[in-house]
Design a protein around this motif. Structure first.
Motif, PDB file in Angstrom:
ATOM      1  N   UNK A  49       0.828  -1.205   0.000  1.00 12.73           N
ATOM      2  CA  UNK A  49       0.000   0.000   0.000  1.00 12.73           C
ATOM      3  C   UNK A  49       0.861   1.254   0.000  1.00 12.73           C
ATOM      4  N   UNK A  50       0.318   2.308  -0.566  1.00 12.12           N
ATOM      5  CA  UNK A  50       1.022   3.575  -0.633  1.00 12.12           C
ATOM      6  C   UNK A  50       0.048   4.694  -0.267  1.00 12.12           C
ATOM      7  N   UNK A  96       0.055  -0.480  -4.420  1.00 12.01           N
ATOM      8  CA  UNK A  96       1.204  -0.227  -5.281  1.00 12.01           C
ATOM      9  C   UNK A  96       1.378  -1.296  -6.357  1.00 12.01           C
ATOM     10  N   UNK A  97       1.031  -2.515  -6.022  1.00  6.86           N
ATOM     11  CA  UNK A  97       1.274  -3.623  -6.942  1.00  6.86           C
ATOM     12  C   UNK A  97       0.044  -4.514  -6.979  1.00  6.86           C
ATOM     13  N   UNK A  98      -0.204  -5.153  -8.110  1.00  3.81           N
ATOM     14  CA  UNK A  98      -1.367  -6.028  -8.222  1.00  3.81           C
ATOM     15  C   UNK A  98      -1.189  -7.239  -7.300  1.00  3.81           C
ATOM     16  N   UNK A 143      -9.814  -7.290 -11.629  1.00  2.00           N
ATOM     17  CA  UNK A 143      -9.833  -5.950 -11.042  1.00  2.00           C
ATOM     18  C   UNK A 143     -11.151  -5.707 -10.311  1.00  2.00           C
ATOM     19  N   UNK A 144     -12.257  -6.151 -10.906  1.00  2.00           N
ATOM     20  CA  UNK A 144     -13.558  -5.966 -10.265  1.00  2.00           C
ATOM     21  C   UNK A 144     -13.695  -6.834  -9.020  1.00  2.00           C
ATOM     22  N   UNK A 145     -13.121  -8.030  -9.044  1.00  2.00           N
ATOM     23  CA  UNK A 145     -13.129  -8.889  -7.863  1.00  2.00           C
ATOM     24  C   UNK A 145     -12.329  -8.227  -6.743  1.00  2.00           C
ATOM     25  N   UNK A 174       1.680   0.516 -14.003  1.00  2.00           N
ATOM     26  CA  UNK A 174       2.649   0.124 -12.987  1.00  2.00           C
ATOM     27  C   UNK A 174       2.094   0.013 -11.587  1.00  2.00           C
ATOM     28  N   UNK A 175       0.780   0.188 -11.414  1.00  2.00           N
ATOM     29  CA  UNK A 175       0.185   0.102 -10.082  1.00  2.00           C
ATOM     30  C   UNK A 175      -1.083  -0.733 -10.146  1.00  2.00           C
ATOM     31  N   UNK A 176      -1.649  -1.023  -8.972  1.00  2.00           N
ATOM     32  CA  UNK A 176      -2.899  -1.763  -8.919  1.00  2.00           C
ATOM     33  C   UNK A 176      -4.036  -0.893  -9.437  1.00  2.00           C
ATOM     34  N   UNK A 177      -5.108  -1.540  -9.859  1.00  2.00           N
ATOM     35  CA  UNK A 177      -6.233  -0.823 -10.457  1.00  2.00           C
ATOM     36  C   UNK A 177      -7.161  -0.224  -9.415  1.00  2.00           C
TER      37      UNK A 177
END
Length: 226
Positions: free
Chosen positions: A157-158, A168-170, A184-186, A212-215
């Motif tokens: 987390x950021x 920060x990352x998937x 991403x929806x899940x 480069x980051x999570x959705x």
């Protein structure tokens, strides 16, 4: 379990390397040797030794980044695109996830998967709320609590601002590539359920695709959205 995975884990079996690696992962930008050294309180020369070990283990990548027109370009370090898992005995959780995701997509069960994710997230949020004995949560307090809990759960987390926390990352890489929109929806449903269980209506889990980051981003809700 691969030799590369064992090598990477072995490289982190040192407090200084773990500290620098954690600092570089959370920096969100290229980090110089001087910055890495300062983060753990050692000399630049010793930091260079440990950083090179992390590069050789495949955990970091290094390059030279020119800072201006004059002077030598400093060497900077960034996290490598490594997905390292070590299990004894060897497990195939990723394979099971891919099979289940394929079944969800094939049978058009995305809504059911999102409902299941929401229930699971809500259970975690309610569990944490009861454990910590939280009262009414304003947006900033809710985000602070959420940031800590998600970090404990293994999410990166950021805290981008007092009113925004971004993953920060998937957390589901590399399975995400199989059905990115659905995953991403899940993920969003899971985090929204978590906020619901935490009783934090002042925060929303929203989809914001950033390279480069999570959705998913957790943001303070607008007054009309609560």
């Amino acid at each position: 379990m691969t030799a590369d995975g064992i090598k990477a884990i072995a490289a982190l079996d040192d407090e200084l390397r773990r500290g620098m690696y954690a600092f570089i992962r959370t920096a969100g930008r290229p980090v110089t040797r001087d910055e890495a050294a300062e983060s753990v309180g050692i000399s630049r020369k010793l930091a260079a030794f440990h950083l090179d070990k992390l590069v050789a283990a495949g955990l970091l990548q290094a390059r030279y980044q020119r800072a201006g027109r004059v002077g030598r370009a400093p060497k900077v370090y960034e996290p490598a695109e490594a997905d390292i898992q070590v299990a004894i005995p060897q497990r195939q959780h990723g394979l099971l996830a891919e099979v289940l995701l394929d079944a969800v997509v094939t049978h058009d069960a995305g809504e059911a998967a999102m409902r299941a994710a929401s229930r699971r997230g809500k259970h975690l949020g309610a569990q944490e709320r009861e454990r910590v004995k939280l009262g009414r949560l304003g947006a900033e307090r809710a985000l602070t609590v959420t940031e800590g809990i998600l970090a404990q759960q293994g999410f990166e987390v950021n805290r981008e601002s007092p009113t925004c926390v971004r993953l920060r990352d998937c957390p589901f890489h590399p399975v995400t590539a199989q059905a990115p929109d659905l995953v991403c929806k899940i993920n969003q449903a899971y985090l929204a359920g978590f906020l619901d269980g935490l009783e934090a209506p002042t925060v929303q889990a929203v989809l914001e695709r950033v390279p480069g980051a999570c959705c998913v981003c957790l943001r303070a809700a607008q007054s009309g959205d609560q």
